[in-house]
Design a protein around this motif. Structure first.
Motif: not given
Length: 262
Positions: A93-98, A151-155
Motif C-alpha cells: 500500500r501507499g503507507d508501505s504496508r504489505y 529483507g522485504k518481499p519484492l513487489v
C-alpha cells in the motif's frame, strides 16, 4: 467536412457511443516475439541484469499478473508435478504496508502447468534464494521468491523499476531501440504469442485468469496487418492442401475404376 467538437462531446444520438466504439485509451501494447527474444537474450548475457532473467522470462511465458508473481511462495511451486498454484497476490500500500489479497477474480485462482523452460527458471530461482532467517511473514504467508536489500518481499514497483532500467541499458547499447516494457506488457505479450500460435481461447482465458472471455479477447488482442497477412496465407495454404487432396482422391478413384479384372 468540419465537425463540431461540441456536437461530438454532447453525443446527439439516441444510443451510447461506448456501445459501438471500443474504448482503447487504457489498452496496453504487447511487444513482438522477436523483440521479446532480443530483450531476454540481452538480459541473460548482461553482467548486471542477468539476475532478473528468470523472473522476466516467467512473466513473458506465463501471463501472470505481477502481483500474483510477487505473492508466490515456495509452497506454491509443485516442482514434482510441475504445477504453479495461484490463489493470492501480494500488494504494498501507499503507507508501505504489505498485504495479501485474493486473486483479482474467482477465475484468477488457478493451477498452471509449467512448461519445461518455465520449470527450469523456477528451479534456478529456488536454488538462488538467500532469504534472511527467520523469513518475514505477511498475513500467514512466508517463503517468497525474491527479497529486497531490507529483507522485504519484492513487489510490483520493484519489477517495474528493473524492467525500465534494463530497457534503458539496452537502448544505450543498440541503435534499434526497444519499446517500453513493464510487467503488464509481458502479460499482453504472452497473450498475443499464444493467440497467434492458435491456442484455444477458453484455454487461454483460464491461463490468464480472466472471468470473462470477452475481457481476454478485447483487452489483450494486439493484431495488425502482418497477422492478417499470415492468417490469410495460412488459410490459403489449407485450401490449397484440400484441393490437392481432392485431386489425389479423384485421381485414385479414376485409376481404381479403370482396373480390369479378368
Amino acid at each position: 467536412m468540419a465537425v463540431d467538437d461540441e456536437v461530438i462531446r454532447l453525443n446527439p444520438f439516441d444510443f451510447q457511443v461506448a456501445s459501438v466504439l471500443i474504448d482503447d485509451r487504457g489498452r496496453r501494447e504487447a511487444i513482438s516475439k522477436k523483440e521479446m527474444e532480443k530483450f531476454l537474450k540481452f538480459v541473460h548475457d548482461d553482467n548486471c541484469y542477468y539476475k532478473y532473467y528468470e523472473a522476466f522470462y516467467i512473466l513473458f511465458h506465463t501471463g501472470l499478473r505481477i502481483s500474483e508473481f510477487c505473492g508466490l511462495t515456495v509452497k506454491d511451486l509443485d516442482m514434482e508435478k510441475q504445477i504453479l498454484n495461484v490463489d493470492h497476490q501480494l500488494q504494498r500500500r501507499g503507507d508501505s504496508r504489505y498485504i495479501i489479497e485474493t486473486t483479482k477474480t474467482n477465475a484468477g485462482t488457478r493451477r498452471i502447468p509449467m512448461t519445461g523452460d518455465v520449470y527450469a527458471c523456477y528451479q534456478s530461482i529456488l536454488e538462488s534464494r538467500r532469504p534472511s532467517k527467520p523469513e518475514p511473514m505477511i498475513e500467514g504467508y512466508t517463503g517468497f521468491l525474491y527479497y529486497d536489500k531490507n529483507g522485504k518481499p519484492l513487489v510490483a514497483l520493484h519489477w517495474e523499476h528493473y524492467f525500465r532500467n534494463a530497457v534503458n541499458r539496452y537502448n544505450e547499447i543498440y541503435r534499434v531501440q526497444m519499446p517500453a516494457i513493464t510487467p503488464h506488457v509481458c502479460r499482453h505479450t504472452y497473450y498475443s504469442n499464444m493467440e497467434r500460435a492458435g491456442m484455444n481461447p477458453k484455454t487461454l482465458q483460464y491461463l490468464m485468469g480472466n472471468s470473462d472471455i470477452s475481457v481476454t479477447m478485447n483487452t489483450y488482442t494486439h493484431l495488425g496487418l502482418e497477422d492478417a497477412e499470415n492468417e490469410l496465407r495460412r488459410l490459403s495454404e489449407i485450401n490449397s492442401a484440400r484441393e490437392e487432396l481432392d485431386q489425389m482422391n479423384g485421381k485414385d478413384f479414376s485409376i481404381e475404376s479403370n482396373v480390369k479384372f479378368g
